[in-house]
Design a protein around this motif. Structure first.
Motif, PDB file in Angstrom:
ATOM      1  N   GLY A 296     -32.346 -12.733 -33.672  1.00  0.00           N
ATOM      2  CA  GLY A 296     -31.595 -11.548 -33.284  1.00  0.00           C
ATOM      3  C   GLY A 296     -30.366 -11.291 -34.130  1.00  0.00           C
ATOM      4  O   GLY A 296     -29.819 -10.187 -34.124  1.00  0.00           O
ATOM      5  N   ASP A 297     -29.936 -12.316 -34.864  1.00  0.00           N
ATOM      6  CA  ASP A 297     -28.784 -12.132 -35.748  1.00  0.00           C
ATOM      7  C   ASP A 297     -29.167 -11.391 -37.028  1.00  0.00           C
ATOM      8  O   ASP A 297     -28.295 -10.913 -37.760  1.00  0.00           O
ATOM      9  N   ARG A 298     -30.480 -11.274 -37.299  1.00  0.00           N
ATOM     10  CA  ARG A 298     -30.932 -10.642 -38.533  1.00  0.00           C
ATOM     11  C   ARG A 298     -31.774  -9.394 -38.313  1.00  0.00           C
ATOM     12  O   ARG A 298     -32.094  -8.693 -39.264  1.00  0.00           O
ATOM     13  N   PHE A 299     -32.165  -9.139 -37.065  1.00  0.00           N
ATOM     14  CA  PHE A 299     -33.019  -7.994 -36.781  1.00  0.00           C
ATOM     15  C   PHE A 299     -32.511  -7.222 -35.561  1.00  0.00           C
ATOM     16  O   PHE A 299     -32.013  -7.822 -34.604  1.00  0.00           O
ATOM     17  N   GLU A 300     -32.645  -5.906 -35.624  1.00  0.00           N
ATOM     18  CA  GLU A 300     -32.530  -5.070 -34.435  1.00  0.00           C
ATOM     19  C   GLU A 300     -33.950  -4.798 -33.972  1.00  0.00           C
ATOM     20  O   GLU A 300     -34.786  -4.335 -34.763  1.00  0.00           O
ATOM     21  N   VAL A 301     -34.233  -5.076 -32.711  1.00  0.00           N
ATOM     22  CA  VAL A 301     -35.613  -5.088 -32.244  1.00  0.00           C
ATOM     23  C   VAL A 301     -35.770  -4.224 -31.002  1.00  0.00           C
ATOM     24  O   VAL A 301     -34.899  -4.202 -30.122  1.00  0.00           O
TER      25      VAL A 301
ATOM     26  N   MET B 229     -27.044  -5.860 -43.678  1.00  0.00           N
ATOM     27  CA  MET B 229     -27.519  -4.907 -42.680  1.00  0.00           C
ATOM     28  C   MET B 229     -28.777  -5.447 -42.006  1.00  0.00           C
ATOM     29  O   MET B 229     -29.673  -5.939 -42.682  1.00  0.00           O
ATOM     30  N   LYS B 230     -28.825  -5.352 -40.703  1.00  0.00           N
ATOM     31  CA  LYS B 230     -29.987  -5.836 -39.973  1.00  0.00           C
ATOM     32  C   LYS B 230     -31.194  -4.924 -40.211  1.00  0.00           C
ATOM     33  O   LYS B 230     -31.060  -3.703 -40.239  1.00  0.00           O
ATOM     34  N   ARG B 231     -32.359  -5.525 -40.348  1.00  0.00           N
ATOM     35  CA  ARG B 231     -33.580  -4.746 -40.450  1.00  0.00           C
ATOM     36  C   ARG B 231     -34.056  -4.384 -39.045  1.00  0.00           C
ATOM     37  O   ARG B 231     -33.913  -5.178 -38.109  1.00  0.00           O
ATOM     38  N   ARG B 232     -34.621  -3.196 -38.926  1.00  0.00           N
ATOM     39  CA  ARG B 232     -35.001  -2.666 -37.613  1.00  0.00           C
ATOM     40  C   ARG B 232     -36.518  -2.757 -37.453  1.00  0.00           C
ATOM     41  O   ARG B 232     -37.286  -2.271 -38.280  1.00  0.00           O
ATOM     42  N   VAL B 233     -36.930  -3.395 -36.354  1.00  0.00           N
ATOM     43  CA  VAL B 233     -38.351  -3.657 -36.100  1.00  0.00           C
ATOM     44  C   VAL B 233     -38.736  -3.052 -34.756  1.00  0.00           C
ATOM     45  O   VAL B 233     -38.069  -3.292 -33.737  1.00  0.00           O
ATOM     46  N   LEU B 234     -39.820  -2.294 -34.749  1.00  0.00           N
ATOM     47  CA  LEU B 234     -40.351  -1.698 -33.526  1.00  0.00           C
ATOM     48  C   LEU B 234     -41.757  -2.226 -33.284  1.00  0.00           C
ATOM     49  O   LEU B 234     -42.644  -2.077 -34.125  1.00  0.00           O
ATOM     50  N   PHE B 235     -41.964  -2.892 -32.128  1.00  0.00           N
ATOM     51  CA  PHE B 235     -43.289  -3.365 -31.728  1.00  0.00           C
ATOM     52  C   PHE B 235     -43.922  -2.322 -30.809  1.00  0.00           C
ATOM     53  O   PHE B 235     -43.262  -1.812 -29.890  1.00  0.00           O
ATOM     54  N   VAL B 236     -45.202  -2.027 -31.038  1.00  0.00           N
ATOM     55  CA  VAL B 236     -45.876  -0.990 -30.268  1.00  0.00           C
ATOM     56  C   VAL B 236     -47.231  -1.479 -29.783  1.00  0.00           C
ATOM     57  O   VAL B 236     -47.993  -2.095 -30.539  1.00  0.00           O
ATOM     58  N   CYS B 237     -47.517  -1.249 -28.510  1.00  0.00           N
ATOM     59  CA  CYS B 237     -48.877  -1.374 -27.995  1.00  0.00           C
ATOM     60  C   CYS B 237     -49.059  -0.285 -26.944  1.00  0.00           C
ATOM     61  O   CYS B 237     -48.148   0.512 -26.697  1.00  0.00           O
ATOM     62  N   THR B 238     -50.206  -0.225 -26.318  1.00  0.00           N
ATOM     63  CA  THR B 238     -50.508   0.901 -25.442  1.00  0.00           C
ATOM     64  C   THR B 238     -49.583   0.954 -24.227  1.00  0.00           C
ATOM     65  O   THR B 238     -48.885   1.941 -23.997  1.00  0.00           O
ATOM     66  N   ALA B 239     -49.550  -0.136 -23.451  1.00  0.00           N
ATOM     67  CA  ALA B 239     -48.830  -0.103 -22.176  1.00  0.00           C
ATOM     68  C   ALA B 239     -47.393  -0.597 -22.272  1.00  0.00           C
ATOM     69  O   ALA B 239     -46.591  -0.335 -21.369  1.00  0.00           O
ATOM     70  N   ASN B 240     -47.060  -1.338 -23.346  1.00  0.00           N
ATOM     71  CA  ASN B 240     -45.714  -1.917 -23.472  1.00  0.00           C
ATOM     72  C   ASN B 240     -45.335  -2.715 -22.231  1.00  0.00           C
ATOM     73  O   ASN B 240     -44.210  -2.708 -21.775  1.00  0.00           O
ATOM     74  N   SER B 241     -46.344  -3.426 -21.694  1.00  0.00           N
ATOM     75  CA  SER B 241     -46.118  -4.211 -20.479  1.00  0.00           C
ATOM     76  C   SER B 241     -46.233  -5.706 -20.716  1.00  0.00           C
ATOM     77  O   SER B 241     -45.780  -6.502 -19.889  1.00  0.00           O
TER      78      SER B 241
END
Length: 254
Positions: free
Chosen positions: A28-33, A1-13
């Motif tokens: 990308g074959d090992r993570f949902e991003v 199962m792919k591990r799920r990663v969420l990157f966060v910053c203020t503007a996401n720009s």
């Protein structure tokens, strides 16, 4: 199962978008991003530019509001600025919270700042992916003949592979000169070849070099070898352009 990663910053720009694109590109074959912002703005043009210059796809990148993603399951929430870390300490529980603090390249609005941020992000994300690769182990690539021959069916992609086979390692700058093609076009084709498992990448300083993937099966190598031997003039003009370059990046032999 792919591990799920969420990157966060203020503007996401910039930073979080670049991190999203990098992890998808590298593993990308090992993570949902995905990435998101607490106060999202439009993707910064220089962020997209430095990604494209490194051969990283940007077609699907867009800024997103954190509230639209925070109710989903995430294994990791990685913040990329102090403000986001302070605001997002309790979102997406029980995800593991990781705080990376990278300087914001947007205020300076200079290409060199965005390129440096991309370099530093790539090093950190490469280490993150490597740690999880050691945990899960490498999976051998599967080479579907239909996928391989579809990749070889384009004249520019075939020329790219034959040039890299001949020269061992080439960067985007060298390939744009040899192929007499634009950087975005070359980067798109390199991305397709990498997704098909035909190419691998290695960073040396500011340059990302492409070479044939080390897991390339013998039958694919034979196809390339026999194509080159049977059609020696196929990349003659491209090779001449390449050898005519006076400012080619130097490849360090490891």
């Amino acid at each position: 199962m792919k591990r799920r990663v969420l990157f966060v910053c203020t503007a996401n720009s910039a930073r979080s978008l670049m991190a999203e694109a990098l992890l998808k590109h590298l593993a990308g074959d090992r993570f949902e991003v995905a990435s998101a912002g607490t106060e999202p703005a439009r993707p910064h043009p220089l962020a997209l530019q430095v990604l494209q210059e490194s051969g990283i796809p940007v077609d699907d990148l867009h800024s997103k509001q954190l509230t639209t993603l925070q109710d989903q399951h995430w294994d990791y929430v990685i913040t990329l600025c102090e403000k986001a870390a302070n605001e997002c300490g309790t979102v997406c529980q029980p995800a593991q919270q990781i705080a990376w603090d990278f300087p914001d390249p947007v205020p300076g609005n200079r290409h060199v700042n965005f390129a440096q941020t991309l370099k530093e992000l790539r090093e950190r994300i490469g280490l993150f992916a490597l740690v999880h690769q050691k945990e899960t182990g490498l999976k051998p690539l599967e080479y579907n003949p239909v996928t391989v021959f579809r990749a070889l069916g384009d004249a520019l992609r075939l020329a790219t592979l034959l040039l890299i086979r001949e020269q061992k390692k080439l960067c985007v700058y060298e390939l744009t000169t040899a192929l007499a093609a634009s950087q975005p076009k070359v980067s798109r084709h390199l991305s397709s070849l990498k997704e098909a498992g035909l190419l691998d990448t290695e960073r040396q300083g500011q340059w990302i070099f492409y070479d044939l993937h080390p897991q390339l099966p013998p039958w694919v190598r034979r196809v390339l070898d026999e194509t080159s031997a049977s059609h020696p003039r196929l990349i003659e003009q491209e090779t001449r352009r390449l050898h005519g370059m006076s400012d080619r990046p130097v490849v360090r032999v490891v």
